[in-house]
Scaffold this motif. Structure first.
Motif: not given
Length: 314
Positions: A247-258, A301-303, A308-310
């Motif tokens: 799901x995170x990978x489908x949200x622009x601006x989130x995927x690929x963050x260190x 909140x889920x995001x 944090x889970x990653x």
């Protein structure tokens, strides 16, 4: 002065006048004593009333039945104030009273509903409902203005986070003239919310953080968060699971963050995502009859939890 007949209209005793008009003797006597209804005296010393007195009594009764006070009636009779002028002032007073009665009716309907289940309101809530319903629109707006002024005092009005203050102050928060029970309930909840020190502190924290520039880094697109994280949260997807990562990978601006960027983003989301603040806007919507909207804070909140889970990822 001794009474006499006036044309075809003999003088009436106070008892006969009461029978003719339906006004109680004690009321006629009181109005006479107040100088509102003139009376002569018979040879035996009893009050008697001529045709002019009867006409005056009819006028006084009409004005009193309309709700005018004795001073207003006296001013009309003495021609110090015109009937139109007094009537206009009385119309305004009646309109205010009608609004108050409508609000009280809505409170009673709301109480009747809550009294039929296990959510019986306590005495404080009942009193608060009635007190708030009786407030004028200006008094209600002043309650909101006081909350905003005290909560956001000293913050930079041009800072991104401080924009919440202007929105909270300027959005209408008046109780309608003919409120529904739901609107009364919303106003009661809103009043309790803005009086809560914890809520005030939370709103100020948002504004101050925005003023300090602590949250000035790229954030995910809100529409994308609602589109992807919203359904995941509703479906109970574990933020730490592989499905959550997808799901995170489908949200622009989130995927690929260190790791550091993920934590900063999660912290910012947690700061600016508050269910009570969202509830504030929802209550205003109920008061103003706006279409209802599904809550969006749970998606954010889920995001934040997913980010944090990653945390174990590089």
């Amino acid at each position: 002065m001794t009474a006499s007949h006036t044309g075809d209209h003999p003088a009436l005793t106070i008892g006969r006048l009461a029978e003719r008009t339906g006004v109680p003797v004690r009321t006629i006597r009181f109005w006479s004593d107040e100088g509102l209804v003139p009376a002569d005296r018979s040879a035996s010393g009893h009050r008697v009333y001529d045709a002019a007195s009867v006409a005056r009594l009819d006028l006084v009764r009409t004005l009193r039945e309309l709700g005018l006070g004795l001073d207003d009636v006296r001013a009309v009779l003495s021609r110090r104030r015109g009937v139109g002028e007094v009537a206009q002032a009385h119309v305004r007073a009646l309109e205010s009273r009608i609004r108050e009665l409508k609000a009280q009716r809505a409170v009673c309907v709301l109480l009747a509903r809550t009294g039929t289940d296990d959510t019986e309101p306590d005495e404080r809530t009942v009193t608060l409902m009635n007190d708030l319903a009786r407030l004028s629109a200006a008094q209600r707006q002043n309650l909101i203005d006081e909350f905003v002024t005290e909560t956001f005092a000293g913050t930079d009005p041009d800072a991104p986070g401080a924009g919440i203050a202007e929105g909270m102050r300027t959005l209408p928060s008046e109780l309608p003239d003919d409120p529904t029970p739901e609107q009364v309930g919303a106003w009661v909840e809103l009043a309790e919310l803005v009086a809560d020190p914890g809520f005030r502190a939370r709103c100020r924290e948002m504004a101050v953080t925005g003023s300090d520039g602590a949250a000035q880094h790229p954030q995910p697109d809100p529409a994308a968060v609602i589109e992807h994280a919203g359904p995941a949260e509703a479906a109970g997807v574990d933020p730490a699971s592989a499905e959550g990562a997808a799901v995170l990978a489908r949200i622009p601006g989130v995927d690929g963050l260190d790791r550091a960027a993920r934590l900063r983003t999660a912290e910012t989301i947690e700061l600016f995502s508050d269910r009570r603040v969202e509830r504030y806007w929802a209550l205003l919507g109920t008061l103003n009859g706006w279409p209802g909207r599904a809550p969006t804070v749970p998606a954010f909140e889920w995001l934040a939890r997913a980010l944090r889970a990653q945390d174990s990822q590089p």
